[in-house]
Design an enzyme around this catalytic site. Structure first.
Site, PDB file in Angstrom:
ATOM      1  N   LYS A 549       0.869  -1.185   0.000  1.00 45.60           N
ATOM      2  CA  LYS A 549       0.000   0.000   0.000  1.00 45.60           C
ATOM      3  C   LYS A 549       0.899   1.226   0.000  1.00 45.60           C
ATOM      4  O   LYS A 549       2.113   1.101   0.170  1.00 45.60           O
ATOM      5  CB  LYS A 549      -0.895   0.016   1.242  1.00 45.60           C
ATOM      6  CG  LYS A 549      -0.137  -0.236   2.561  1.00 45.60           C
ATOM      7  CD  LYS A 549      -1.077  -0.360   3.750  1.00 45.60           C
ATOM      8  CE  LYS A 549      -1.701  -1.713   3.900  1.00 45.60           C
ATOM      9  NZ  LYS A 549      -3.146  -1.729   3.758  1.00 45.60           N
ATOM     10  N   ARG A 550       0.303   2.432  -0.194  1.00 39.88           N
ATOM     11  CA  ARG A 550       1.097   3.646  -0.093  1.00 39.88           C
ATOM     12  C   ARG A 550       1.788   3.699   1.264  1.00 39.88           C
ATOM     13  O   ARG A 550       1.261   3.191   2.252  1.00 39.88           O
ATOM     14  CB  ARG A 550       0.201   4.876  -0.289  1.00 39.88           C
ATOM     15  CG  ARG A 550      -0.260   5.074  -1.721  1.00 39.88           C
ATOM     16  CD  ARG A 550       0.912   5.248  -2.655  1.00 39.88           C
ATOM     17  NE  ARG A 550       1.543   6.539  -2.439  1.00 39.88           N
ATOM     18  CZ  ARG A 550       1.374   7.598  -3.221  1.00 39.88           C
ATOM     19  NH1 ARG A 550       0.596   7.531  -4.286  1.00 39.88           N
ATOM     20  NH2 ARG A 550       1.990   8.736  -2.973  1.00 39.88           N
ATOM     21  N   LYS A 661      -8.824  -7.919  -1.171  1.00 40.35           N
ATOM     22  CA  LYS A 661      -8.187  -8.720  -2.232  1.00 40.35           C
ATOM     23  C   LYS A 661      -7.370  -9.850  -1.623  1.00 40.35           C
ATOM     24  O   LYS A 661      -7.401 -10.995  -2.098  1.00 40.35           O
ATOM     25  CB  LYS A 661      -7.271  -7.832  -3.087  1.00 40.35           C
ATOM     26  CG  LYS A 661      -8.012  -6.795  -3.888  1.00 40.35           C
ATOM     27  CD  LYS A 661      -7.098  -5.680  -4.421  1.00 40.35           C
ATOM     28  CE  LYS A 661      -7.955  -4.483  -4.824  1.00 40.35           C
ATOM     29  NZ  LYS A 661      -7.172  -3.255  -5.014  1.00 40.35           N
TER      30      LYS A 661
END
Ligand code: CR1
Length: 811
Positions: A549-550, A661
């Site tokens: 993720k960021r 996900k």
């Protein structure tokens, strides 16, 4: 025009033979290469064009239908669409993979090699942009006539490279080898104005004398729904100059200045802002937002008027969704178009605006709710400033007349007389305002929009995020897809809830074995990528622990690194213990100006260097930070994960979608009770998820009472040891004080409560070690994750928007 003849244009057929013939045709006559000299890129383009033809057939049929039936349309306005690659997506949705494979085999070509030629369209930063892409897929799947509207950035999110462990940003160039999926629409062109002044002629005519104008030109990409039953359009705007070369200057030899106006105009769609939490770059960013919003509204009104006469009925046939505050200027722009151009009164126009627009909020971080200085705003958008003043004044009067105990300052659009608050503008101009998970929506009501919620108790609704199962299981995880299709059939692809049928096989020995084998195959594939990109060999039987993720302090990659170090130290102390081998896998980009986030990346890479080369540790622990995390890399990492790290400070991650996900692909989550983790936990059950740490209530309480991180650190020998090692340069012998800023933050201002959650996180990780050693039971729990998260399909999310917000039917 003979429309009957038109209806029969699409008899191409999808047999292997038809595809084979089509490819040669495209290769020779469209790419202009003969087969003997064609490169992989040429073949890829040729196949892409063949597949595209089939998409187009379905696309035209869908648009004709929507037009003939004058259906209500949904317009999804978003600064970001993180679509990644589209090739495999089209092949999967059209269900033509076997025929394509067969066609390719006659030429000795591998589908995978051709797919890899496509560049990854990174027209977004992270979750918000990828959500928009999943929504496009689901709107097509649900046969909702829709357009996505955004910007065709010439350069998407920067490419991340590591130099000596530091993040380096390079311009990204997705268009360089051509993009077969888009169609240039020279005729779909609108004028966008900036600056200047406004005149009134006393007879109700308002004129905006702009200082600068540019054209917005459309590029259309078809978005195929499952089995091609419906295809929608992603329309992205590119900025073009209204005046071309200054020939006088050019002829006098002043080449650079002759092109100045052209370059300025094209700058608007040049780059995506590499930041998903703070409004940066001020003026250009504001121009980008207005540019695509205005073009989109002009375009949808034009389309509306080809089907209907009376602009007053717009809300019956059009719903516009504003994805975050980036397109919130739509409130004022729609007002402008309805009043100045279509001659409605302000009151009537505002009534239409409030029935047509809706707004999705994606974060409670105060720095992400956009605000513009009134001075800048008036300079760039003088007419909109007047309109906003009108809305603000009338709204205030209405609020005052209701005599409620509401803080007036909090519900003003123009705050303290000096800033335009886009969140408030979006709220006031919207029919519905939604949050993206149950917890986030609740917190919206209690915090950022508390006063608004008291004024308009029906306006805020929740639509928990979702992910498309086509991209995030069917396409990215072929081994698991195959197993599911053999065992429970194919219903789950279009109706992900049906995947719950797999739960019955969670204890079936043969299914378990095959499920574990699918995971293992995916891990071998990822291990190959790690070796190729980092030169690091990892053991595919080890626990693959993934945080992708960021990079952000609230997402707490830092906490993960601290735990890695603690584990490393423990292994070194007692190497003979029975450790559960682990590979810590990281992926993510830091905003270029976000100093702390960049230090966190460097720390992870420094730790990796020490740990990976320590012979005492060996395969018990490895650390791999994969550079340039993007959609395509996610498609390889996610199916291979055993453990999903969702460890944000509770109350700060609005939803998360990576969490969904990963769970769908059979990873167990270690996480805080934040965002959609809460709802994931409710569905998979407490024994199949590792929850730890402070709750959002605890965090809120600590924010009031204050928190002494130094006392926590000093009371925790494990954490003290970790911080001592970092501060003394154990991981940065070349520069021992490199991380003093980072350790100081933890001692003195641990706003993200890393130290507060360290101990319970460390403990939970040891539970994970223990759990993973029971391979058979772990597989059962992984299966139950896959089987129980069907609710997180973006089809379900979009059904919610359709029913609660847009009022459109879905199949
Ligand atoms: C949130 O941080 C959420 C996505 C999509 C992000 C993340 O938790 O899953 O939106 N917000 O809703 C964001 O990017 C600018 O805000």
């Amino acid at each position: 025009m003979d429309t009957n003849a038109m209806k029969n244009w699409d008899d191409r057929g999808t047999t292997a033979e038809a595809i084979r013939a089509g490819m040669i045709d495209k290769l020779v006559y469209s790419v202009g290469k003969d087969p003997e000299h064609a490169t992989l890129q040429d073949w890829s383009t040729a196949l892409g064009l063949v597949v595209r033809d089939h998409v187009v057939d379905h696309w035209f049929r869908a648009s004709h239908r929507s037009h003939e039936e004058k259906k209500k349309r949904v317009y999804y306005l978003s600064m970001e669409f993180l679509i990644g690659r589209l090739f495999n997506d089209a092949i999967a949705n059209l269900q033509i993979e076997p025929a394509v494979q067969e066609a390719l085999s006659t030429y000795g070509l591998e589908l995978r090699d051709l797919l890899d030629q496509e560049s990854d369209a990174a027209l977004g930063n992270g979750g918000l942009g990828r959500l928009a892409a999943c929504f496009l897929d689901s709107m097509s799947r649900l046969e909702i006539p829709a357009f996505g509207y955004g910007i065709r950035y010439e350069h998407g999110l920067f490419r991340q490279r590591f130099h000596d462990g530091w993040q380096i940003e390079e311009a990204e160039d997705w268009l360089v080898s051509g993009h077969v999926w888009e169609f240039e629409r020279l005729e779909a062109r609108y004028t966008i104005k900036f600056g200047g002044h406004i005149s009134f002629d006393g007879q109700g005519n308002t004129k905006w004398h702009a200082e600068e104008t540019v054209f917005a030109m459309a590029y259309d990409t078809p978005i195929t729904g499952w089995q091609g039953k419906h295809v929608n359009t992603l329309r992205l705007w590119s900025s073009r100059p209204t005046e071309i070369l200054d020939l006088r200057r050019f002829n006098s030899g002043d080449y650079l200045n002759a092109a100045e106006k052209m370059i300025r105009a094209e700058t608007i769609s040049r780059v995506l802002y590499p930041d998903d939490t703070t409004p940066e770059g001020k003026e250009l960013r504001l121009k980008q937002e207005y540019f695509f919003t205005s073009a989109s509204l002009q375009d949808l009104i034009r389309r509306y008027l080809t089907e209907h006469d009376d602009i007053r009925h717009l809300p019956d046939f059009v719903s516009i969704q504003m994805n975050d505050t980036h397109p919130a200027i739509a409130v004022a722009e729609l007002m402008r178009l309805l009043t100045d151009e279509h001659r409605l009164s302000f009151v009537d126009a505002f009534d239409i605006v409030q029935k047509t627009l809706s707004y999705t909020n994606h974060t409670l971080l105060p720095e992400a709710l956009e605000r513009w200085h009134v001075g800048l705003f008036r300079k760039v958008l003088p007419r909109h400033m007047q309109i906003i003043e009108w809305i603000d004044f009338h709204h205030l009067a209405e609020v005052q007349s209701r005599n409620l105990a509401v803080s007036l300052e909090d519900v003003r659009i123009i705050g303290h007389g000096s800033e335009v608050r886009m969140g408030n503008l979006a709220f006031i101009g919207s029919k519905k305002v939604n949050g993206v998970s149950a917890l986030h929506t609740e917190l919206m009501k209690q915090t950022v929009f508390a006063e608004f919620h008291r004024l308009y108790p029906d306006r805020i609704v929740n639509e928990t995020n979702g992910i498309t199962p086509r991209r995030w299981l069917y396409e990215c995880n072929p081994p698991l897809r195959k197993l599911l299709m053999e065992t429970i059939g194919t219903d789950w692809i279009a109706n992900l809830e049906k995947i719950d049928a797999a739960a019955a096989f969670a204890t079936d020995a043969s299914f378990k074995e095959k499920f574990a084998a699918a995971k293992h195959a995916n891990k071998i594939r990822l291990a190959g990528v790690i070796e190729k990109k980092l030169g690091l060999r990892v053991d595919p039987t080890a626990l693959f622990d993934v945080q992708i993720k960021r990079i952000h302090e609230y997402k707490r990659q830092f906490l993960n690194i601290l735990e890695t170090i603690a584990l490393y130290q423990a292994i070194r102390r007692s190497p003979a213990n029975d450790w559960t081998p682990r590979v810590k896998i990281f992926g993510g980009k830091a905003a270029p100006g976000y100093h702390v986030a960049k230090q966190i990346i460097k720390l992870a890479n420094d730790v990796a260097k020490i740990v990976n080369s320590d012979p005492v540790v060996g395969d018990r622990l490895k650390v791999a930070f994969l550079p340039n995390y993007n959609v395509s890399l996610a498609e390889v990492i996610i199916p291979a994960a055993d453990l999903s790290e969702q460890i944000s400070t509770a109350g700060m991650e609005a939803s998360g979608t990576g969490n969904m996900k990963l769970a769908l692909n059979g990873a167990l989550t270690i996480g805080t009770l934040d965002g959609a983790n809460v709802e994931i936990g409710e569905r998979v059950g407490p024994e199949n998820i590792y929850i730890f740490g402070l709750t959002s209530e605890d965090v809120a309480e600590i924010r009031v009472k204050g928190y002494d991180s130094r006392a926590t650190i000093e009371g925790d020998p494990v954490l003290s040891d970790v911080l001592r090692a970092i501060a003394e340069g154990d991981f940065s012998p070349d520069d021992p004080s490199r991380y003093h800023d980072l350790t100081d933050i933890l001692y003195n201002s641990d706003y993200f409560l890393v130290t507060a959650d360290f101990q319970s996180y460390f403990q939970r990780q040891r539970d994970v070690d223990h759990g993973f050693r029971d391979t058979s039971r772990w597989t059962e729990r992984a299966i139950l994750n896959t089987a129980n998260v069907g609710w997180f399909s973006s089809d379900r999310t979009i059904r919610g928007y359709a029913a609660d917000i847009w009022n459109v039917p879905s199949v």
